[in-house]
Design an enzyme around this catalytic site. Structure first.
Site, mmCIF file in Angstrom:
data_model
loop_
_atom_site.group_PDB
_atom_site.id
_atom_site.type_symbol
_atom_site.label_atom_id
_atom_site.label_comp_id
_atom_site.label_asym_id
_atom_site.label_seq_id
_atom_site.Cartn_x
_atom_site.Cartn_y
_atom_site.Cartn_z
ATOM 1 C CG ASN A 214 -0.210 -0.180 2.507
ATOM 2 O OD1 ASN A 214 0.572 0.671 2.911
ATOM 3 N ND2 ASN A 214 -0.427 -1.311 3.179
ATOM 4 C CG ASP A 283 -7.284 -5.366 5.450
ATOM 5 O OD1 ASP A 283 -6.857 -5.269 6.621
ATOM 6 O OD2 ASP A 283 -7.862 -4.438 4.860
ATOM 7 C CE LYS A 293 8.941 -11.622 -14.480
ATOM 8 N NZ LYS A 293 9.818 -10.882 -15.405
ATOM 9 C CG PHE A 327 -2.943 5.277 13.567
ATOM 10 C CD1 PHE A 327 -2.808 6.551 13.052
ATOM 11 C CD2 PHE A 327 -2.246 4.953 14.723
ATOM 12 C CE1 PHE A 327 -1.986 7.491 13.670
ATOM 13 C CE2 PHE A 327 -1.428 5.876 15.355
ATOM 14 C CZ PHE A 327 -1.298 7.150 14.815
ATOM 15 C CE LYS A 341 -8.470 -0.338 12.895
ATOM 16 N NZ LYS A 341 -7.649 0.225 11.777
ATOM 17 C CE LYS A 345 -9.933 -4.315 13.785
ATOM 18 N NZ LYS A 345 -9.058 -4.202 12.621
#
Length: 406
Positions: A214, A283, A293, A327, A341, A345
């Protein structure tokens, strides 16, 4: 600042060894308890008896000369010291330290100690600037070894330049400053606390040359780690895919995948006071990772993904005394998703930002966040640099630890 401090003085074989007598004497005069280890070469320049008389303690030169059968000397000395000071530090001992060589009493003790180490180098000017010595000093500095820079002037070899061991008075002043900083640090709000921060985007391999990741730069996590360090904490930074310069004074563990991050967090978890999960953890991961490859074949490629372990949720279920900070990067309904969240959590604090807003999100030097606890929104902060925001979050966390002053 030196009264009652335990200083292990290492003396190695250079002409500047004669200055060790004055250094030892000045440390003792200021209230320090000094014990001395000499290398065999050092004894060619100054006698054991001299340093024994000045320190009022036995001098150690031989790893196998155990003066007390109830204790292993090099381990006992390594554990005893508040500071290990090597003066003079020759190119030889610097090289041994960098390479992890333990072939005499001093180098063996240096490997065994967890005390801070300070070097006062002394050598020929050309030796001091030699690439090997420069590399070794850089390696030691990266490990947290402190350096008392040598002075410039006429050297014993006849050259003039940098390489002269700093004068004993100056070294004692540096040692005093070190213990003063330690004292001041002990008064900080996170002194004695263990803080773990995760940062960067995790990498999930598809094959040896491709991966899923990301846009996280790790800037927020690095800023939090620096802030925790400035507030006195013992900080471990678990860094995933990031290319930021390493922060000074902070232990950094490099890792790649979500599973590696989970394993690294668990290794620290039992001794952690505050965990800040600022990393952007993938995730999902590829169900199957090719060891070669993957070659282009056909118009489409189907990649099956499976869910990664939810690190924050897992830790929320396991926590006992730890303060857990999460976060949430959202694009809409910020408060709704943040509170959901936090509750799912079992976080103590949740830092949420809308990454669609200007100045917030991945890769920026600023951020715009709301901070939530179990009661709801506790603080909505304006646009701040990530450095400023990191300090605000860690100050808030420190205030919520058991025993924190109101």
């Amino acid at each position: 600042m030196l009264n009652g401090k335990k200083i292990l003085l290492g003396v190695t074989g250079g002409i500047a060894a004669f200055k060790a007598a004055s250094l030892c004497s000045k440390l003792v005069q200021q209230g320090a308890e000094v014990r001395v280890i000499m290398t065999e070469s050092a004894t060619k320049f100054i006698t054991e008896l001299t340093l024994q008389s000045l320190s009022k303690n036995p001098v150690y030169t031989d790893t196998f000369d155990e003066k007390n059968p109830a204790a292993i000397a090099h381990i006992n000395l390594a554990d005893w010291a508040d500071l290990v000071l090597i003066a003079p530090a020759t190119a030889n001992i610097i090289g041994k330290m960098a390479a992890g060589i333990a072939d005499d009493m001093l180098s063996t003790t240096l490997l065994a100690t967890q005390a801070p180490i300070m070097l006062a180098p002394a050598m020929n000017v050309h030796m001091y600037v030699h690439p090997a010595v420069s590399r070794n000093l850089a390696e030691l500095a990266a490990r947290g070894v402190m350096l008392v820079e040598p002075g410039e002037g006429l050297l014993a070899c006849g050259y003039t330049g940098k390489g002269r061991m700093e004068e004993p008075e100056s070294i004692v002043a540096v040692v005093n400053s070190f213990f003063k900083r330690l004292y001041e640090r002990s008064q900080l709000p996170l002194s004695g606390k263990k803080v773990v921060v995760t940062a960067g985007g995790t990498v999930e391999r598809i094959d040896p040359v491709r991966y899923i990741s990301n846009d996280s730069s790790g800037k927020m996590g690095f800023a939090l780690a620096k802030a925790a360090h400035e507030l006195g904490a013992d900080v471990t930074l678990l860094a995933a895919n990031t290319h930021l310069p390493l922060p000074a004074g902070i232990r950094v563990v490099h890792l790649e995948s979500a599973q590696e991050m989970y394993d690294a967090v668990l290794a620290e978890w039992s001794v952690t006071d505050i965990l800040v999960k600022a990393a952007a953890v993938a995730d999902y991961r590829a169900k199957e990772v090719s060891d070669r490859k993957i070659k282009k074949s056909g118009e489409t490629l189907t990649l099956e993904l499976v869910k990664n372990i939810d690190i924050l949720e897992s830790l929320g279920k396991q926590k006992t005394k730890q303060l857990l900070i999460g976060f949430a990067a959202e694009t809409n309904d910020l408060e709704k998703y943040a509170m959901d969240k936090l509750q799912r959590k079992n976080c103590d604090l949740l830092i949420a930002n809308d990454v669609t807003r200007e100045g917030a999100g991945f890769g920026t030097d600023t951020n715009l966040v709301n901070i939530y606890d179990t009661t709801g929104l506790i603080e909505s902060l304006p646009l701040l640099s990530k450095e400023e925001l990191g300090m605000r979050i860690m100050e808030l966390a420190a205030a919520r630890l058991p025993g924190a002053q109101e």
